[in-house]
Design an enzyme around this catalytic site. Sequence first.
Site, PDB file in Angstrom:
ATOM      1  N   ASN A  33       0.830  -1.201   0.000  1.00 19.98           N
ATOM      2  CA  ASN A  33       0.000   0.000   0.000  1.00 19.98           C
ATOM      3  C   ASN A  33       0.870   1.258   0.000  1.00 19.98           C
ATOM      4  O   ASN A  33       0.590   2.232  -0.702  1.00 19.98           O
ATOM      5  CB  ASN A  33      -0.903   0.024   1.229  1.00 19.98           C
ATOM      6  N   TRP A 102      -5.229 -16.275   5.844  1.00 22.10           N
ATOM      7  CA  TRP A 102      -4.641 -17.537   5.450  1.00 22.10           C
ATOM      8  C   TRP A 102      -3.259 -17.198   4.862  1.00 22.10           C
ATOM      9  O   TRP A 102      -3.127 -16.856   3.687  1.00 22.10           O
ATOM     10  CB  TRP A 102      -5.492 -18.238   4.403  1.00 22.10           C
ATOM     11  N   ARG A 103      -2.225 -17.265   5.694  1.00 16.37           N
ATOM     12  CA  ARG A 103      -0.911 -16.799   5.233  1.00 16.37           C
ATOM     13  C   ARG A 103       0.237 -17.645   5.766  1.00 16.37           C
ATOM     14  O   ARG A 103       1.398 -17.318   5.533  1.00 16.37           O
ATOM     15  CB  ARG A 103      -0.709 -15.334   5.630  1.00 16.37           C
ATOM     16  N   ASP A 259      -0.514   3.738   5.937  1.00 12.99           N
ATOM     17  CA  ASP A 259       0.285   3.345   4.776  1.00 12.99           C
ATOM     18  C   ASP A 259       0.311   4.457   3.733  1.00 12.99           C
ATOM     19  O   ASP A 259       1.353   4.741   3.138  1.00 12.99           O
ATOM     20  CB  ASP A 259      -0.287   2.082   4.135  1.00 12.99           C
TER      21      ASP A 259
END
Length: 304
Positions: A33, A102-103, A259
């Site tokens: 970002n 989910w990483r 960001d």
Amino acid sequence: MSGHLLSIGECMVELSQAGDGLLRKGFAGDTFNTAWYARLCAAPGWQVDYLTALGDDQTSQDMLGFMAHAGIGTDAIRRLPGRMPGLYMIHLKDGERSFSYWRETAAARQLAANGDHLRRALESADLLYFSGITLAILPDADAETLLSELRRAKAAGKRVAFDPNIRPRLWKDRARMLSVISEGARASTLVLPSFDDEAQHFGDASVAATLDRYTGLGVADIVVKDGPNGATLRFAGREDMHVPATMVERIVDTTSAGDSFNGAFLAHYLEHGDPAAAAAFAAGIAARVIGEHGALIPREKLFA
């Protein structure tokens, strides 16, 4: 003026609600970002690249295409056969957002596994940007490899920018989290912390305490973001400066507020060299971002 900014971290697949039980696919992640907003705000001569690791699947290919279309360089991205990007889903309830991730096996966790590749990529850039999330997702040995290369870059005179971006759920334990984030700061020339994170996790009683702690870690330049209270800056050789936030009539979505501030600040500061003016510019960009839905706001809305 020209130069090369390299942002280091994880870009993930984003699934958001599209109505009628459907999901919309996007791509986002804190350091990506920041690269996005740096690219939108940087002078045309500046090159903005992203360093991560991706798989050889179609989703990874789609992500690479998305980055390239945005003008963000992908040459520093390693491709790992059989791996895939991480994924997260946004849940909305009564206007509040929550996330499922989910990483655990994401390719990005291997972004610093090849030390030679990492060193070559870092040596090619003028400014290096990373975050606490970048460090949190790496195996311990790879986090040390990255920090070692960043310390080397700092010693060689490169600018190294760091947002602690403290996310406890990504760390094994609190002690390691605070230790590694402090080491990230030591490897940096510019730190961009958020005061609410620093107060909650480091126990800072005031913005001044955050400034003093990072100064004590050897950081020359510090920008403490404090939401609607604005930003306080301490840059070597200058008096501390306060820059007010840009007020907005309605906050739609605070995703990527910090960001976008970081990306806009880095782009403006690299071009003009005035930290207070860069912070004021970044505050204006962040105000536009939180008035829209999503992490990545296109140019036509950002500069409307």
